[in-house]
Design a protein around this motif. Structure first.
Motif, short mmCIF file in Angstrom:
data_model
loop_
_atom_site.label_atom_id
_atom_site.label_comp_id
_atom_site.label_asym_id
_atom_site.label_seq_id
_atom_site.Cartn_x
_atom_site.Cartn_y
_atom_site.Cartn_z
N PRO A 165 15.07 3.80 -0.55
CA PRO A 165 14.74 4.75 0.51
C PRO A 165 15.98 5.39 1.13
O PRO A 165 17.11 4.92 0.93
CB PRO A 165 14.00 3.88 1.53
N GLU A 166 15.76 6.47 1.87
CA GLU A 166 16.86 7.13 2.57
C GLU A 166 17.49 6.16 3.58
O GLU A 166 16.81 5.36 4.20
CB GLU A 166 16.32 8.36 3.31
N GLY A 167 18.81 6.26 3.69
CA GLY A 167 19.52 5.41 4.64
C GLY A 167 19.91 4.06 4.08
O GLY A 167 20.64 3.31 4.74
N HIS A 168 19.45 3.74 2.87
CA HIS A 168 19.82 2.47 2.25
C HIS A 168 21.28 2.53 1.79
O HIS A 168 21.80 3.61 1.48
CB HIS A 168 18.90 2.19 1.06
N MET A 216 15.93 -7.28 -1.34
CA MET A 216 14.93 -6.88 -2.33
C MET A 216 13.52 -7.21 -1.88
O MET A 216 13.23 -8.34 -1.46
CB MET A 216 15.22 -7.60 -3.65
N LEU A 217 12.63 -6.23 -1.95
CA LEU A 217 11.20 -6.45 -1.73
C LEU A 217 10.59 -6.86 -3.06
O LEU A 217 10.73 -6.15 -4.06
CB LEU A 217 10.54 -5.17 -1.20
N GLY A 248 1.67 -8.13 -2.85
CA GLY A 248 0.85 -8.24 -4.05
C GLY A 248 0.76 -7.00 -4.90
O GLY A 248 0.17 -7.02 -5.96
N SER A 249 1.34 -5.86 -4.44
CA SER A 249 1.22 -4.63 -5.22
C SER A 249 2.47 -3.78 -5.09
O SER A 249 3.18 -3.82 -4.08
CB SER A 249 0.00 -3.82 -4.75
N PHE A 250 2.72 -2.96 -6.11
CA PHE A 250 3.86 -2.05 -6.07
C PHE A 250 3.67 -0.99 -4.99
O PHE A 250 4.64 -0.56 -4.36
CB PHE A 250 4.05 -1.37 -7.43
N GLU A 251 2.43 -0.56 -4.77
CA GLU A 251 2.16 0.45 -3.75
C GLU A 251 2.61 -0.04 -2.37
O GLU A 251 3.21 0.71 -1.59
CB GLU A 251 0.67 0.81 -3.73
N THR A 252 2.31 -1.31 -2.08
CA THR A 252 2.72 -1.87 -0.79
C THR A 252 4.24 -1.97 -0.71
O THR A 252 4.83 -1.67 0.34
CB THR A 252 2.10 -3.27 -0.59
N LEU A 253 4.87 -2.37 -1.79
CA LEU A 253 6.34 -2.48 -1.79
C LEU A 253 6.98 -1.12 -1.52
O LEU A 253 7.98 -1.03 -0.78
CB LEU A 253 6.82 -3.03 -3.13
N ILE A 254 6.43 -0.07 -2.11
CA ILE A 254 6.97 1.28 -1.89
C ILE A 254 6.84 1.68 -0.43
O ILE A 254 7.77 2.22 0.18
CB ILE A 254 6.25 2.29 -2.81
N LYS A 255 5.67 1.42 0.16
CA LYS A 255 5.46 1.76 1.57
C LYS A 255 6.40 0.98 2.48
O LYS A 255 6.93 1.53 3.45
CB LYS A 255 4.00 1.49 1.95
N GLY A 260 13.88 -2.46 2.99
CA GLY A 260 14.63 -2.88 1.82
C GLY A 260 14.36 -1.96 0.64
O GLY A 260 13.70 -0.93 0.77
N MET A 261 14.87 -2.34 -0.53
CA MET A 261 14.61 -1.60 -1.77
C MET A 261 13.71 -2.45 -2.65
O MET A 261 13.44 -3.61 -2.36
CB MET A 261 15.93 -1.32 -2.49
#
Length: 318
Positions: free
Chosen positions: A170-173, A191-192, A224-231, A238-239
Motif C-alpha cells: 500500500p501507499e506509505g509503506h 506481513m499480513l 482467511g481470504s486474500f480479499e481481506t488481506l488486501i483490504k 502491512g503488506m
C-alpha cells in the motif's frame, strides 16, 4: 467373500453408522447389516465393535479395512482398463482443490473441460492439503490440485504450472517506492498472512526464512481470504503476498500497488496429484492437458525459484 461386502465394510468404516453407510451404497440398512454379518461369520472375526457409539473398528477390523480398500481399488482397475482400451473418457470423477487455487484456476478451465468431455461428471470439493491427502488415500478423491512438492509415499505429482508470488504494497509503506523487490526486503513482522491450514502461508514463511529479517515468532495479523488481506493492507496494517493468478482479477487502483520480485522470481509449484494406483488416468490426463492449455497463456515467466510448503527450494527455468 465378495467385492460388494468389502464395499459395505468400507462404507461403515467411513460413516461409523450402518444407516448412513446403507444410504451411501444405495441399499437398505438390513441388507447391508446382513452382508457384513455374513462376512464376519465367514472370517470368524468381528470387524466392528457395535457396542460403541459411534461404531468403531476392532483392531482386526482396521487391518481388514486397509486390505479391503486395496482390493476394491484393484477391482475398479478392471473397468478402468476397459475404459482406456475403448478410449472412453467419462463417468464420475472426484476432484479436490485447495482454497488458494480454486477461485482463480477453476473458472479458467471448467467450461472448456465440460464442453470437451461432456461424459465426465465432475464432483469438485474445496479442501485444504491435509484433507486432500486423507481423502485421496481413503479413495474418496480421484485426484486433486495442490501446491507441491509434497513428497508423500503413494502419491504422484504432475506439475501443471509455476505461479509467482506478487507483493501487494500500500501507499506509505517502506517498500512502496521500490520498482522490484528482493527476498531480503521482506520482514515477517510486517506481513499480513492467511490463517493456519493454508499451504500458501507456509510458502510465505519459507520464503521469509531466506530473509535476514525472519525471527519465526511474531505475526501481526492473519486472515482467511486474500480479499481481506488486501483490504487490511489498504488500511495501512502491512503488506501481503498474493498468487499471480489472483492479481489478474484486481482493479486498476489495486494493480498500481503490485510489485514483482527480481529474478529468479519466487513461485509456488501447482500440481495435479493422485495415488499410485493410477485409476482413471485418461480423465487425469484430460484434466492436465486442459489446464495446461489455458494457463500457458496466463503465466509466461521464464525464471522462477520454487518455494515449497515443505521448506525446500529449487530453481526452475522454463
Amino acid at each position: 467373500m465378495t467385492i460388494t461386502q468389502l464395499q459395505y465394510v468400507l462404507a461403515v468404516a467411513e460413516h461409523q453408522n450402518f444407516t448412513k453407510a446403507a444410504l451411501k451404497v444405495f441399499v437398505t440398512q438390513p441388507t447391508l447389516s446382513m452382508q457384513i454379518q455374513k462376512l464376519e461369520d465367514e472370517l470368524g472375526v468381528k470387524i466392528f465393535d457395535r457396542t460403541k457409539k459411534p461404531i468403531q473398528l476392532t483392531e482386526t477390523g482396521r487391518k481388514i479395512v486397509n486390505q479391503a480398500r486395496n482390493i476394491v481399488n484393484e477391482s475398479d482397475r478392471i473397468q478402468d482398463i476397459v475404459d482406456q482400451e475403448k478410449g472412453f473418457i467419462g463417468g464420475t470423477f472426484r476432484l479436490g482443490i485447495i482454497p488458494t487455487i480454486m477461485p482463480t484456476l477453476l473458472p479458467m478451465f471448467l467450461t472448456n473441460f465440460i464442453k470437451k468431455y461432456p461424459k465426465v461428471k465432475l464432483k469438485i470439493e474445496e479442501l485444504n492439503t491435509e484433507a486432500i491427502i486423507e481423502r485421496l488415500n481413503e479413495g474418496h478423491l480421484d485426484a486433486a490440485i495442490a501446491a507441491t512438492p509434497l513428497e508423500l509415499d503413494g502419491i504422484k505429482e504432475q506439475v501443471l504450472y509455476y505461479e509467482p508470488f506478487v507483493a501487494y504494497i500500500p501507499e506509505g509503506h517502506r517498500l512502496a517506492a521500490e520498482k522490484n523487490l528482493n527476498v531480503e526486503d521482506l520482514d515477517i513482522d510486517d506481513m499480513l498472512l492467511l490463517e493456519d491450514g493454508h499451504c500458501f502461508k507456509d510458502g510465505i514463511i519459507n520464503l521469509c526464512k531466506a530473509s535476514r529479517n525472519y525471527d519465526g515468532d511474531h505475526f501481526q495479523l492473519e486472515s482467511g481470504s486474500f480479499e481481506t488481506l488486501i483490504k487490511l493492507a489498504n488500511e495501512g496494517l502491512g503488506m501481503t503476498l498474493l498468487p499471480y493468478l489472483h492479481t489478474m482479477d484486481l482493479g486498476e487502483k489495486e494493480n498500481k500497488k503490485l510489485k514483482m520480485f527480481e529474478e529468479p522470481v519466487p513461485a509456488r509449484e501447482v500440481s495435479l496429484i493422485y495415488t499410485k494406483s493410477e485409476l482413471k488416468m485418461q480423465i487425469i490426463e484430460a484434466l492436465r492437458t486442459t489446464i495446461a492449455g489455458v494457463v500457458k497463456g496466463a503465466i509466461a515467466f521464464q525464471n522462477v525459484k520454487i518455494i515449497s510448503p515443505l521448506n525446500k527450494r529449487k530453481n526452475v527455468t522454463n
